[in-house]
Write a protein that holds these residues in place. Structure first.
Motif, mmCIF file in Angstrom:
data_model
loop_
_atom_site.group_PDB
_atom_site.id
_atom_site.type_symbol
_atom_site.label_atom_id
_atom_site.label_comp_id
_atom_site.label_asym_id
_atom_site.label_seq_id
_atom_site.Cartn_x
_atom_site.Cartn_y
_atom_site.Cartn_z
ATOM 1 N N ILE A 195 0.879 -1.175 0.000
ATOM 2 C CA ILE A 195 0.000 0.000 0.000
ATOM 3 C C ILE A 195 0.911 1.217 0.000
ATOM 4 C CG2 ILE A 195 -1.920 1.194 1.103
ATOM 5 C CD1 ILE A 195 -2.591 -1.397 2.560
ATOM 6 N N ASP A 196 0.861 1.983 -1.073
ATOM 7 C CA ASP A 196 1.789 3.093 -1.301
ATOM 8 C C ASP A 196 1.011 4.402 -1.284
ATOM 9 O OD1 ASP A 196 3.548 5.045 -2.536
ATOM 10 O OD2 ASP A 196 4.732 3.365 -3.292
ATOM 11 N N GLY A 197 1.348 5.288 -0.352
ATOM 12 C CA GLY A 197 0.662 6.566 -0.243
ATOM 13 C C GLY A 197 1.108 7.608 -1.224
ATOM 14 N N GLY A 198 2.147 7.302 -2.034
ATOM 15 C CA GLY A 198 2.596 8.247 -3.037
ATOM 16 C C GLY A 198 3.084 9.560 -2.451
ATOM 17 N N GLU A 199 3.631 9.503 -1.203
ATOM 18 C CA GLU A 199 4.139 10.695 -0.503
ATOM 19 C C GLU A 199 3.054 11.754 -0.335
ATOM 20 O OE1 GLU A 199 7.737 11.990 -2.367
ATOM 21 O OE2 GLU A 199 8.806 10.136 -1.894
ATOM 22 N N ASN A 200 1.836 11.274 -0.093
ATOM 23 C CA ASN A 200 0.699 12.179 0.055
ATOM 24 C C ASN A 200 -0.195 11.696 1.200
ATOM 25 O OD1 ASN A 200 -1.260 14.209 -0.536
ATOM 26 N ND2 ASN A 200 -2.435 12.700 -1.695
ATOM 27 N N GLY A 201 -0.189 12.423 2.313
ATOM 28 C CA GLY A 201 -1.085 12.119 3.410
ATOM 29 C C GLY A 201 -0.731 10.859 4.163
ATOM 30 N N THR A 202 -1.632 10.468 5.067
ATOM 31 C CA THR A 202 -1.470 9.235 5.823
ATOM 32 C C THR A 202 -1.932 8.056 4.973
ATOM 33 O OG1 THR A 202 -1.537 10.173 8.034
ATOM 34 C CG2 THR A 202 -2.450 7.965 7.773
ATOM 35 N N VAL A 203 -1.170 6.960 5.031
ATOM 36 C CA VAL A 203 -1.444 5.829 4.144
ATOM 37 C C VAL A 203 -2.639 5.022 4.651
ATOM 38 C CG1 VAL A 203 -0.458 3.838 2.965
ATOM 39 C CG2 VAL A 203 1.015 5.767 3.581
ATOM 40 N N VAL A 204 -2.648 4.656 5.936
ATOM 41 C CA VAL A 204 -3.734 3.846 6.501
ATOM 42 C C VAL A 204 -4.194 4.472 7.816
ATOM 43 C CG1 VAL A 204 -4.445 1.589 7.367
ATOM 44 C CG2 VAL A 204 -2.812 1.737 5.466
ATOM 45 N N TYR A 205 -5.481 4.776 7.903
ATOM 46 C CA TYR A 205 -6.113 5.223 9.145
ATOM 47 C C TYR A 205 -6.892 4.058 9.751
ATOM 48 C CZ TYR A 205 -5.713 10.346 9.348
ATOM 49 O OH TYR A 205 -5.271 11.628 9.497
ATOM 50 N N VAL A 206 -6.784 3.869 11.066
ATOM 51 C CA VAL A 206 -7.623 2.920 11.789
ATOM 52 C C VAL A 206 -8.411 3.717 12.823
ATOM 53 C CG1 VAL A 206 -7.688 0.899 13.272
ATOM 54 C CG2 VAL A 206 -6.005 1.034 11.431
ATOM 55 N N LEU A 207 -9.737 3.655 12.737
ATOM 56 C CA LEU A 207 -10.594 4.540 13.526
ATOM 57 C C LEU A 207 -11.484 3.800 14.505
ATOM 58 C CD1 LEU A 207 -11.678 6.814 10.532
ATOM 59 C CD2 LEU A 207 -9.868 7.282 12.184
ATOM 60 N N VAL A 208 -11.395 2.454 14.560
ATOM 61 C CA VAL A 208 -12.305 1.674 15.401
ATOM 62 C C VAL A 208 -11.531 0.585 16.143
ATOM 63 C CG1 VAL A 208 -14.323 2.077 13.942
ATOM 64 C CG2 VAL A 208 -12.822 0.139 13.451
ATOM 65 N N TYR A 209 -12.259 -0.152 16.992
ATOM 66 C CA TYR A 209 -11.716 -1.286 17.736
ATOM 67 C C TYR A 209 -11.511 -2.490 16.805
ATOM 68 C CZ TYR A 209 -13.436 0.947 22.105
ATOM 69 O OH TYR A 209 -13.689 1.791 23.157
ATOM 70 N N TRP A 210 -10.725 -3.456 17.302
ATOM 71 C CA TRP A 210 -10.652 -4.800 16.736
ATOM 72 C C TRP A 210 -10.354 -4.807 15.234
ATOM 73 C CZ3 TRP A 210 -10.063 -8.213 20.341
ATOM 74 C CH2 TRP A 210 -10.731 -8.120 21.550
ATOM 75 N N VAL A 211 -9.289 -4.142 14.858
ATOM 76 C CA VAL A 211 -8.815 -4.180 13.470
ATOM 77 C C VAL A 211 -7.480 -4.919 13.457
ATOM 78 C CG1 VAL A 211 -8.012 -2.829 11.499
ATOM 79 C CG2 VAL A 211 -9.995 -2.058 12.817
ATOM 80 N N ASN A 212 -7.398 -5.957 12.646
ATOM 81 C CA ASN A 212 -6.171 -6.748 12.526
ATOM 82 C C ASN A 212 -5.599 -6.579 11.125
ATOM 83 O OD1 ASN A 212 -6.562 -7.993 15.166
ATOM 84 N ND2 ASN A 212 -8.248 -9.099 14.204
ATOM 85 N N ILE A 213 -4.343 -6.170 11.054
ATOM 86 C CA ILE A 213 -3.676 -5.946 9.767
ATOM 87 C C ILE A 213 -2.408 -6.786 9.732
ATOM 88 C CG2 ILE A 213 -2.545 -4.235 8.290
ATOM 89 C CD1 ILE A 213 -4.318 -2.098 9.540
ATOM 90 N N SER A 214 -2.204 -7.507 8.634
ATOM 91 C CA SER A 214 -0.988 -8.307 8.489
ATOM 92 C C SER A 214 -0.673 -8.516 7.016
ATOM 93 C CB SER A 214 -1.143 -9.663 9.192
ATOM 94 O OG SER A 214 -2.169 -10.427 8.593
ATOM 95 N N GLY A 215 0.601 -8.749 6.727
ATOM 96 C CA GLY A 215 1.019 -9.165 5.391
ATOM 97 C C GLY A 215 1.157 -8.056 4.372
ATOM 98 N N PHE A 216 1.469 -6.820 4.802
ATOM 99 C CA PHE A 216 1.587 -5.700 3.860
ATOM 100 C C PHE A 216 2.928 -4.976 4.029
ATOM 101 C CE2 PHE A 216 -2.994 -6.101 4.362
ATOM 102 C CZ PHE A 216 -3.453 -5.960 3.056
ATOM 103 N N THR A 217 3.345 -4.318 2.950
ATOM 104 C CA THR A 217 4.268 -3.198 3.050
ATOM 105 C C THR A 217 3.432 -1.924 3.002
ATOM 106 O OG1 THR A 217 6.191 -4.279 2.053
ATOM 107 C CG2 THR A 217 6.089 -1.890 1.885
ATOM 108 N N ILE A 218 3.629 -1.049 3.977
ATOM 109 C CA ILE A 218 2.911 0.222 4.045
ATOM 110 C C ILE A 218 3.960 1.320 3.973
ATOM 111 C CG2 ILE A 218 1.390 1.672 5.443
ATOM 112 C CD1 ILE A 218 0.270 -0.928 6.666
ATOM 113 N N ARG A 219 3.907 2.112 2.915
ATOM 114 C CA ARG A 219 5.044 3.006 2.671
ATOM 115 C C ARG A 219 4.618 4.340 2.054
ATOM 116 N NH1 ARG A 219 7.654 -0.219 -2.577
ATOM 117 N NH2 ARG A 219 6.290 0.727 -4.163
ATOM 118 N N ASN A 220 5.564 5.288 2.120
ATOM 119 C CA ASN A 220 5.495 6.559 1.379
ATOM 120 C C ASN A 220 4.317 7.433 1.786
ATOM 121 O OD1 ASN A 220 7.813 5.858 0.005
ATOM 122 N ND2 ASN A 220 6.725 5.062 -1.782
ATOM 123 N N SER A 221 4.278 7.777 3.080
ATOM 124 C CA SER A 221 3.325 8.798 3.524
ATOM 125 C C SER A 221 3.810 10.163 3.062
ATOM 126 C CB SER A 221 3.217 8.789 5.048
ATOM 127 O OG SER A 221 4.368 9.404 5.621
#
Length: 533
Positions: free
Chosen positions: A88-114
């Motif tokens: 998941i590439d933010g393209g150097e623009n803003g926040t890449v991933v927002y989590v706004l609630v309970y019980w969110v599980n994230i795995s298996g990604f590259t998260i880059r370029n905010s």
């Protein structure tokens, strides 16, 4: 009492986290997607799936590059196929991933370029806003201002950060100023960030079993204010080559634990200089026990802290290689030979056996060497992303990406002005140079009389007028060159000004015209004939 409360809170948090993780897929539906295109440039694919999901769903994302900024407002599991290839590439623009609630599980990604702005909505790889009972596991978090950030006065509590690679961010992990408690940060590799981990005014968090290496300013900072910040625990980590002579960690909290007591021990510190001749809780019994005889001091502005039981040897085996490189000249021109040097790459407990270079950021490594140096030439001006990949003797990899600016200097400039004049009369000179890259340009002018003027930056191709006078007669050899905003210098141009003795002119109008010759070029020629006769 504090230690008992600490352990109870952590145990309860772990139980709740895993109960929630186990109930969700059993009681609610699972959504699985199938995308066959491996490199995906269309924005919004993952966000669309989240928008159509329900609480408790599991969304599987196949390998590919997803250029988007996503917001998670449902209690879901988001699972990538492979952390190295599901990006998941933010393209150097803003926040890449927002989590706004309970019980969110994230795995298996590259998260880059905010992005790199001042506020969280501009600059985070993975941002949790008042979100408890979440997990982030088996991910790569890289090239963001904040790698992972927890904010929100509701508190981000009982979260798990585990088995991630967190590198090349401004701050790797940050629990920002709020009451975030009972979080676990474990089994991560955190390296080459400016700061590895910051916990600010938060309580009862654990940092353990992490490899924290080569973070520029500090490996770990525990901070506080009048709101609190206490009973955080740091133990069984390897802290290697972080910071500078001022130490690898910093404690500004009121009261924290930097070890797990005896005989469990504290952390391994690569700059620890103590010896191991004694053992026991007070290190007074003859015989070694793998724990240093004197504590490792943690710098603090408030309360002195220490790792009472620093470990003498690194824990849990193998370390990854660390890739790094530089180049000279730093600002090359087209067709310049550039010297690349990766000798600052290292492997703490092994050796680097291979250096690979990708010169055009296409994912294909164009050159492979067993030595850390090489040369390369770019034929055209522009910005080029260079990727270095190093491999160690255990076939583990690390990459380092940097952008090199190949810059064309300004072209030959033109000068308009007098070639001869009189003492103590101010003359206007016009300078103009074109920068092939369109960069702004300034002029550095040596008037030949020990006076040098440097203009401000102006648009490429714009006329810049500079005034000067000479106090003595004589022949003056001056020089001028144009320089762009990236310090690329054009060729030097030499000019000669002859200053002759003035012929007295009593008419004030003629004197004014003589001091502003560029306003009326024809009159300037007439005046030169008058005053040089």
């Amino acid at each position: 009492m504090n230690k008992i409360l600490f352990r109870k809170g952590v145990i309860i948090g772990i139980i709740l986290l895993f109960i929630g993780a186990s109930i969700t897929p059993l009681t609610l539906g699972i959504k699985k997607i199938n995308i066959t295109k491996k490199t995906i440039s269309t924005r919004g694919i993952i966000q669309g799936l989240i928008d159509n999901a329900s609480d408790g769903d599991t969304i599987y994302i196949p390998s590919g590059i997803y250029y988007e900024n996503i917001s998670i407002n449902k209690s879901i599991s988001l699972i990538g196929e492979d952390k190295n290839t599901t990006i998941i590439d933010g393209g150097e623009n803003g926040t890449v991933v927002y989590v706004l609630v309970y019980w969110v599980n994230i795995s298996g990604f590259t998260i880059r370029n905010s992005g790199y702005g001042q506020w969280p909505e501009e600059s985070v790889g993975l941002c949790y806003v008042g979100s408890p009972y979440c997990s982030i596991k088996d991910c790569i978090i890289e090239n963001n201002f904040y790698g992972i950030l927890f904010i929100g006065y509701g508190g981000c509590n009982y979260n798990l950060i585990q088995n991630n690679i967190i590198k090349d961010n401004g701050i790797g992990i940050c629990f920002a100023h709020a009451y975030h408690s009972f979080n676990l940060v474990c089994n991560n590799i955190i390296y080459t960030n400016d700061i590895g981990i910051i916990i600010q005014s938060c309580n009862y968090n654990e940092i353990f079993s992490n490899n924290i290496l080569s973070n520029t300013e500090k490996g770990i900072i525990l901070g506080s204010c009048i709101c609190g910040g206490y009973n955080n625990k740091v133990y069984h980590n390897n802290l290697i080559f972080n910071g500078d002579e001022n130490g690898q960690a910093q404690n500004e909290d009121f009261d924290n634990f930097w070890d797990d007591g005896y005989p469990s021990g504290g952390n391994f510190w690569s700059d620890y200089t103590g010896v191991d001749n004694f053992s026991g809780p007070n290190q007074t019994i003859p015989g070694s026990d793998g724990i240093g005889d004197v504590p490792y001091e943690i710098p603090s502005s408030y309360i002195d802290e220490e790792d009472t039981y620093p470990l003498m040897e690194v824990l849990y085996g193998d370390f990854p290689p660390i890739a790094d490189f530089n180049w000279t000249p730093y600002l090359p021109g087209p067709e310049d030979e550039i010297f690349f040097n990766a000798s600052e790459s290292y492997d703490y407990d092994g050796s680097i056996t291979q250096y690979e270079w990708d010169w055009d950021n296409d994912g294909v490594f164009d050159e492979s060497n067993t030595i850390p140096t090489t040369t390369h030439t770019f034929l055209e001006a522009g910005y080029y992303q260079i990727i270095l990949r190093v491999q160690n003797n255990n076939f583990e990899y690390d990459t380092k990406t940097a952008t090199i600016h190949v810059n064309t200097p300004p072209e030959a400039l033109t000068i308009t002005g007098i070639t001869s004049g009189k003492p103590n009369i101010t003359y206007d000179f016009t300078f103009n140079a074109i920068d092939p890259d369109g960069d702004n340009v300034r002029y550095i002018i040596d008037w030949g009389d020990n006076n040098i003027d440097t203009t401000g930056f102006n648009p490429s191709g714009a006329d810049v007028i500079v005034s000067h006078s000479w106090s003595e007669t004589g022949s003056y050899e001056g020089s001028v060159y144009a320089e762009d905003e990236y310090e690329a210098k054009g060729n030097e141009t030499i000019f000669t000004i002859t200053i002759k003795k003035s012929k007295s002119i009593q008419n004030p109008i003629l004197n004014w015209l003589q001091s502003h010759p560029n306003l009326f070029p024809i009159i300037k020629q007439i005046l030169n004939l008058i005053i040089t006769q």
